[in-house]
Design a protein around this motif. Structure first.
Motif, PDB file in Angstrom:
ATOM      1  N   PRO B  42      13.218 -11.827  10.154  1.00  0.00           N
ATOM      2  CA  PRO B  42      12.483 -10.973  11.113  1.00  0.00           C
ATOM      3  C   PRO B  42      13.094  -9.573  11.242  1.00  0.00           C
ATOM      4  O   PRO B  42      12.365  -8.589  11.397  1.00  0.00           O
ATOM      5  CB  PRO B  42      12.606 -11.736  12.446  1.00  0.00           C
ATOM      6  CG  PRO B  42      12.877 -13.154  12.056  1.00  0.00           C
ATOM      7  CD  PRO B  42      13.684 -13.076  10.793  1.00  0.00           C
ATOM      8  N   ALA B  43      14.414  -9.506  11.162  1.00  0.00           N
ATOM      9  CA  ALA B  43      15.060  -8.187  11.241  1.00  0.00           C
ATOM     10  C   ALA B  43      14.714  -7.357  10.009  1.00  0.00           C
ATOM     11  O   ALA B  43      14.453  -6.154  10.098  1.00  0.00           O
ATOM     12  CB  ALA B  43      16.568  -8.352  11.370  1.00  0.00           C
ATOM     13  N   GLY B  44      14.700  -8.018   8.853  1.00  0.00           N
ATOM     14  CA  GLY B  44      14.307  -7.324   7.624  1.00  0.00           C
ATOM     15  C   GLY B  44      12.874  -6.841   7.709  1.00  0.00           C
ATOM     16  O   GLY B  44      12.556  -5.712   7.291  1.00  0.00           O
ATOM     17  N   ASP B  45      12.013  -7.668   8.271  1.00  0.00           N
ATOM     18  CA  ASP B  45      10.601  -7.275   8.417  1.00  0.00           C
ATOM     19  C   ASP B  45      10.458  -6.001   9.247  1.00  0.00           C
ATOM     20  O   ASP B  45       9.567  -5.187   8.987  1.00  0.00           O
ATOM     21  CB  ASP B  45       9.799  -8.397   9.080  1.00  0.00           C
ATOM     22  CG  ASP B  45       9.511  -9.545   8.113  1.00  0.00           C
ATOM     23  OD1 ASP B  45       9.658  -9.337   6.898  1.00  0.00           O
ATOM     24  OD2 ASP B  45       9.149 -10.636   8.585  1.00  0.00           O
ATOM     25  N   ALA B  46      11.312  -5.848  10.239  1.00  0.00           N
ATOM     26  CA  ALA B  46      11.223  -4.649  11.091  1.00  0.00           C
ATOM     27  C   ALA B  46      11.464  -3.388  10.257  1.00  0.00           C
ATOM     28  O   ALA B  46      10.917  -2.323  10.556  1.00  0.00           O
ATOM     29  CB  ALA B  46      12.242  -4.740  12.220  1.00  0.00           C
ATOM     30  N   ILE B  47      12.289  -3.532   9.228  1.00  0.00           N
ATOM     31  CA  ILE B  47      12.554  -2.388   8.334  1.00  0.00           C
ATOM     32  C   ILE B  47      11.448  -2.293   7.278  1.00  0.00           C
ATOM     33  O   ILE B  47      10.875  -1.228   7.042  1.00  0.00           O
ATOM     34  CB  ILE B  47      13.931  -2.544   7.673  1.00  0.00           C
ATOM     35  CG1 ILE B  47      15.022  -2.582   8.744  1.00  0.00           C
ATOM     36  CG2 ILE B  47      14.185  -1.427   6.664  1.00  0.00           C
ATOM     37  CD1 ILE B  47      16.364  -3.074   8.262  1.00  0.00           C
ATOM     38  N   TRP B  48      11.157  -3.427   6.644  1.00  0.00           N
ATOM     39  CA  TRP B  48      10.175  -3.416   5.554  1.00  0.00           C
ATOM     40  C   TRP B  48       8.773  -3.029   6.022  1.00  0.00           C
ATOM     41  O   TRP B  48       8.067  -2.292   5.326  1.00  0.00           O
ATOM     42  CB  TRP B  48      10.125  -4.802   4.904  1.00  0.00           C
ATOM     43  CG  TRP B  48      11.306  -5.108   4.050  1.00  0.00           C
ATOM     44  CD1 TRP B  48      11.971  -4.254   3.206  1.00  0.00           C
ATOM     45  CD2 TRP B  48      11.985  -6.375   3.928  1.00  0.00           C
ATOM     46  NE1 TRP B  48      12.999  -4.915   2.578  1.00  0.00           N
ATOM     47  CE2 TRP B  48      13.030  -6.212   3.000  1.00  0.00           C
ATOM     48  CE3 TRP B  48      11.798  -7.636   4.503  1.00  0.00           C
ATOM     49  CZ2 TRP B  48      13.886  -7.247   2.636  1.00  0.00           C
ATOM     50  CZ3 TRP B  48      12.628  -8.669   4.147  1.00  0.00           C
ATOM     51  CH2 TRP B  48      13.677  -8.479   3.223  1.00  0.00           C
ATOM     52  N   GLN B  68       8.951   6.657  19.542  1.00  0.00           N
ATOM     53  CA  GLN B  68      10.364   6.303  19.676  1.00  0.00           C
ATOM     54  C   GLN B  68      10.546   4.789  19.655  1.00  0.00           C
ATOM     55  O   GLN B  68      11.514   4.266  19.103  1.00  0.00           O
ATOM     56  CB  GLN B  68      10.937   6.895  20.972  1.00  0.00           C
ATOM     57  CG  GLN B  68      12.446   6.706  21.121  1.00  0.00           C
ATOM     58  CD  GLN B  68      13.235   7.304  19.957  1.00  0.00           C
ATOM     59  OE1 GLN B  68      13.004   8.446  19.564  1.00  0.00           O
ATOM     60  NE2 GLN B  68      14.160   6.541  19.381  1.00  0.00           N
ATOM     61  N   ALA B  69       9.560   4.094  20.248  1.00  0.00           N
ATOM     62  CA  ALA B  69       9.631   2.627  20.244  1.00  0.00           C
ATOM     63  C   ALA B  69       9.561   2.085  18.817  1.00  0.00           C
ATOM     64  O   ALA B  69      10.246   1.108  18.474  1.00  0.00           O
ATOM     65  CB  ALA B  69       8.488   2.052  21.087  1.00  0.00           C
ATOM     66  N   ASP B  70       8.732   2.731  17.981  1.00  0.00           N
ATOM     67  CA  ASP B  70       8.642   2.314  16.569  1.00  0.00           C
ATOM     68  C   ASP B  70       9.994   2.483  15.886  1.00  0.00           C
ATOM     69  O   ASP B  70      10.461   1.611  15.144  1.00  0.00           O
ATOM     70  CB  ASP B  70       7.598   3.159  15.820  1.00  0.00           C
ATOM     71  CG  ASP B  70       6.164   2.890  16.291  1.00  0.00           C
ATOM     72  OD1 ASP B  70       5.941   1.850  16.935  1.00  0.00           O
ATOM     73  OD2 ASP B  70       5.299   3.749  16.021  1.00  0.00           O
ATOM     74  N   TRP B  71      10.632   3.629  16.122  1.00  0.00           N
ATOM     75  CA  TRP B  71      11.931   3.884  15.490  1.00  0.00           C
ATOM     76  C   TRP B  71      13.001   2.948  16.037  1.00  0.00           C
ATOM     77  O   TRP B  71      13.888   2.496  15.301  1.00  0.00           O
ATOM     78  CB  TRP B  71      12.350   5.353  15.689  1.00  0.00           C
ATOM     79  CG  TRP B  71      11.620   6.276  14.760  1.00  0.00           C
ATOM     80  CD1 TRP B  71      10.666   7.177  15.073  1.00  0.00           C
ATOM     81  CD2 TRP B  71      11.777   6.347  13.328  1.00  0.00           C
ATOM     82  NE1 TRP B  71      10.211   7.811  13.944  1.00  0.00           N
ATOM     83  CE2 TRP B  71      10.878   7.330  12.864  1.00  0.00           C
ATOM     84  CE3 TRP B  71      12.576   5.680  12.404  1.00  0.00           C
ATOM     85  CZ2 TRP B  71      10.772   7.660  11.514  1.00  0.00           C
ATOM     86  CZ3 TRP B  71      12.470   6.002  11.058  1.00  0.00           C
ATOM     87  CH2 TRP B  71      11.579   6.980  10.630  1.00  0.00           C
ATOM     88  N   ASP B  72      12.909   2.668  17.340  1.00  0.00           N
ATOM     89  CA  ASP B  72      13.875   1.735  17.939  1.00  0.00           C
ATOM     90  C   ASP B  72      13.766   0.347  17.304  1.00  0.00           C
ATOM     91  O   ASP B  72      14.775  -0.343  17.120  1.00  0.00           O
ATOM     92  CB  ASP B  72      13.646   1.629  19.454  1.00  0.00           C
ATOM     93  CG  ASP B  72      14.114   2.879  20.199  1.00  0.00           C
ATOM     94  OD1 ASP B  72      14.851   3.682  19.596  1.00  0.00           O
ATOM     95  OD2 ASP B  72      13.723   3.046  21.372  1.00  0.00           O
ATOM     96  N   ALA B  73      12.533  -0.036  16.970  1.00  0.00           N
ATOM     97  CA  ALA B  73      12.346  -1.346  16.325  1.00  0.00           C
ATOM     98  C   ALA B  73      13.047  -1.379  14.965  1.00  0.00           C
ATOM     99  O   ALA B  73      13.655  -2.395  14.596  1.00  0.00           O
ATOM    100  CB  ALA B  73      10.856  -1.640  16.170  1.00  0.00           C
ATOM    101  N   ALA B 117      19.352   5.725   8.354  1.00  0.00           N
ATOM    102  CA  ALA B 117      18.020   6.249   7.995  1.00  0.00           C
ATOM    103  C   ALA B 117      17.106   6.275   9.222  1.00  0.00           C
ATOM    104  O   ALA B 117      16.338   7.221   9.415  1.00  0.00           O
ATOM    105  CB  ALA B 117      17.406   5.401   6.887  1.00  0.00           C
ATOM    106  N   ALA B 118      17.209   5.229  10.031  1.00  0.00           N
ATOM    107  CA  ALA B 118      16.381   5.174  11.249  1.00  0.00           C
ATOM    108  C   ALA B 118      16.836   6.220  12.256  1.00  0.00           C
ATOM    109  O   ALA B 118      16.010   6.872  12.906  1.00  0.00           O
ATOM    110  CB  ALA B 118      16.446   3.780  11.860  1.00  0.00           C
ATOM    111  N   ASP B 119      18.149   6.381  12.374  1.00  0.00           N
ATOM    112  CA  ASP B 119      18.667   7.401  13.291  1.00  0.00           C
ATOM    113  C   ASP B 119      18.188   8.798  12.882  1.00  0.00           C
ATOM    114  O   ASP B 119      17.923   9.648  13.733  1.00  0.00           O
ATOM    115  CB  ASP B 119      20.198   7.371  13.309  1.00  0.00           C
ATOM    116  CG  ASP B 119      20.727   6.247  14.191  1.00  0.00           C
ATOM    117  OD1 ASP B 119      19.959   5.764  15.054  1.00  0.00           O
ATOM    118  OD2 ASP B 119      21.889   5.846  14.012  1.00  0.00           O
ATOM    119  N   ALA B 120      18.095   9.010  11.569  1.00  0.00           N
ATOM    120  CA  ALA B 120      17.638  10.313  11.061  1.00  0.00           C
ATOM    121  C   ALA B 120      16.112  10.423  11.086  1.00  0.00           C
ATOM    122  O   ALA B 120      15.569  11.481  10.762  1.00  0.00           O
ATOM    123  CB  ALA B 120      18.150  10.515   9.638  1.00  0.00           C
TER     124      ALA B 120
END
Lengths: 139, 149
Positions: B42-48, B68-73, B117-120
Motif C-alpha cells: 500500500p505504501a508503494g501504491d501511494a508512490i506508484w 498538498q494532501a496529494d503530496w502528503d500521501a 522527490a515528494a518534498d521537492a
C-alpha cells in the motif's frame, strides 16, 4: 462536467466491467508462462505507469480469430524501466490503435495476460522484457 | 562464612553491570508476507499511483499530485517504504545476514529518495523513483519470493 462524467463512467466500466485482476506487484506464478496466445484487437486504454504497465485490449469476434481470445483483456507489462529498455514509452500506443499482442494468459481463466511482446505495424516485435520467458524460449 | 564469600554479592553486581543494555523488547507481529501485503505494497501504491500517463478514448492524461494532501500521501508512502526496510532487517523476518540485508537497505534508500522527490514536489522524479522502486522490489523477490516465476 460532461467530460468529467465520461471519465468517471469510463473508470467504472473499466473497474466493474473489465476489472484490474492483479494487485500492484505480484509474482509471475499467476500466469501460464509456458503458453503463448496471440490477441488481435483494439487498445481501449494504455497505462504507462508503475509498477506495471497495462494495455486494455478489446478483441472482437472476427473470421479466423480464436473465439477464446474474444473479450476485453488486461495485458500487463513490466515496469516503465524494464519496458523503456526495450523501446517502449508513454506514447507507444494510444486508445483506438489496432494492435497484435502475444502474451501468457492467467491460470485461473480470468481476462488477464502477462505481455510477451507486441507486433508493430512493420512486423517488428517489441518485447516486454527480453529476459522473459526463461531461457529466451520462443524468441 | 568462608573468607571470600562476602565478595559474591559485589561480583554479581559487577557482572550485571558489564552486560550493557538489554535488547529492545521488540515484538514483531507481521511475517514477511503480511508486511508486504499490509504495509509495503500500500505504501508503494501511494508512490506508484501518483504519476504516470494513461491514454483512453477521452484523451491522454498525465497523473500528478495536485494538492498538498496529494503530496502528503506520497511523502507518507515514501516514509513507510523507507522504514519498512528496517522492519525487514529485524529477526525473525531477516532470511540471512548478507543479500537480505542489502536488499532491505536498498528499500530504505529508495524510500529516502522518494521522500526527497515528494518534498521537492517533482513529478518526474516521483515517477522515476517509482520505476526504480519496482526494480528494488523485483531484485529481492527474484531471490527470496517462492514461485516468483
Amino acid at each position: 462536467m460532461k467530460r468529467s462524467f465520461f471519465r468517471v463512467a469510463l473508470v467504472l466500466v473499466v473497474v466493474l466491467g473489465i476489472g484490474m485482476p492483479l494487485s500492484a506487484h505480484h509474482s509471475f506464478a499467476l500466469f501460464e508462462m509456458d503458453k503463448s496466445v496471440t490477441y488481435v484487437g483494439t487498445v481501449v486504454e494504455y497505462h504507462w505507469v508503475n509498477p506495471h504497465t497495462h494495455i486494455l485490449l478489446k478483441v472482437d469476434p472476427a473470421p479466423g480469430a480464436d473465439p477464446k481470445t474474444v473479450g476485453t483483456w488486461d495485458v500487463e507489462g513490466g515496469s516503465t524501466n524494464i519496458m523503456g529498455r526495450q523501446g517502449w514509452n508513454r506514447t507507444t500506443f494510444k486508445a483506438g490503435d489496432k494492435i497484435t499482442l502475444v502474451g501468457h494468459p492467467m491460470k485461473d481463466g480470468s481476462k488477464g495476460v502477462s505481455l510477451f511482446y507486441a507486433v508493430l505495424p512493420d512486423g517488428k516485435r517489441l518485447y516486454h522484457d527480453i529476459a522473459r520467458p526463461k531461457n529466451g524460449e520462443g524468441l | 562464612m568462608k573468607p571470600v564469600a562476602w565478595l559474591i554479592p559485589f561480583l554479581a553486581v559487577s557482572a550485571s553491570g558489564c552486560r550493557g543494555p538489554q535488547p529492545p523488547p521488540f515484538k514483531p507481529v507481521a511475517d514477511v508476507k503480511q508486511l508486504m501485503l499490509m504495509v509495503v505494497d500500500p505504501a508503494g501504491d501511494a508512490i506508484w499511483d501518483a504519476t504516470g500517463t494513461i491514454s483512453t478514448a477521452a484523451g491522454v492524461f498525465d497523473r500528478a499530485p495536485k494538492t498538498q494532501a496529494d503530496w502528503d500521501a506520497v511523502r507518507n508512502g515514501a516514509m513507510v517504504v523507507a522504514e519498512s526496510g528496517n522492519l525487514l532487517m529485524m529477526v525473525p523476518r531477516a532470511k540471512d545476514n548478507d543479500a537480505w540485508m542489502k536488499a532491505s537497505q536498498a528499500l530504505v534508500e529508495i524510500g529516502i529518495t522518494a521522500l526527497a522527490a515528494a518534498d521537492a514536489k517533482d513529478v518526474k522524479r516521483v515517477f522515476d523513483v517509482g520505476a526504480d522502486m519496482h526494480d528494488v522490489c523485483e531484485n529481492c523477490h527474484e531471490r527470496y519470493m517462492e514461485n516468483y516465476r
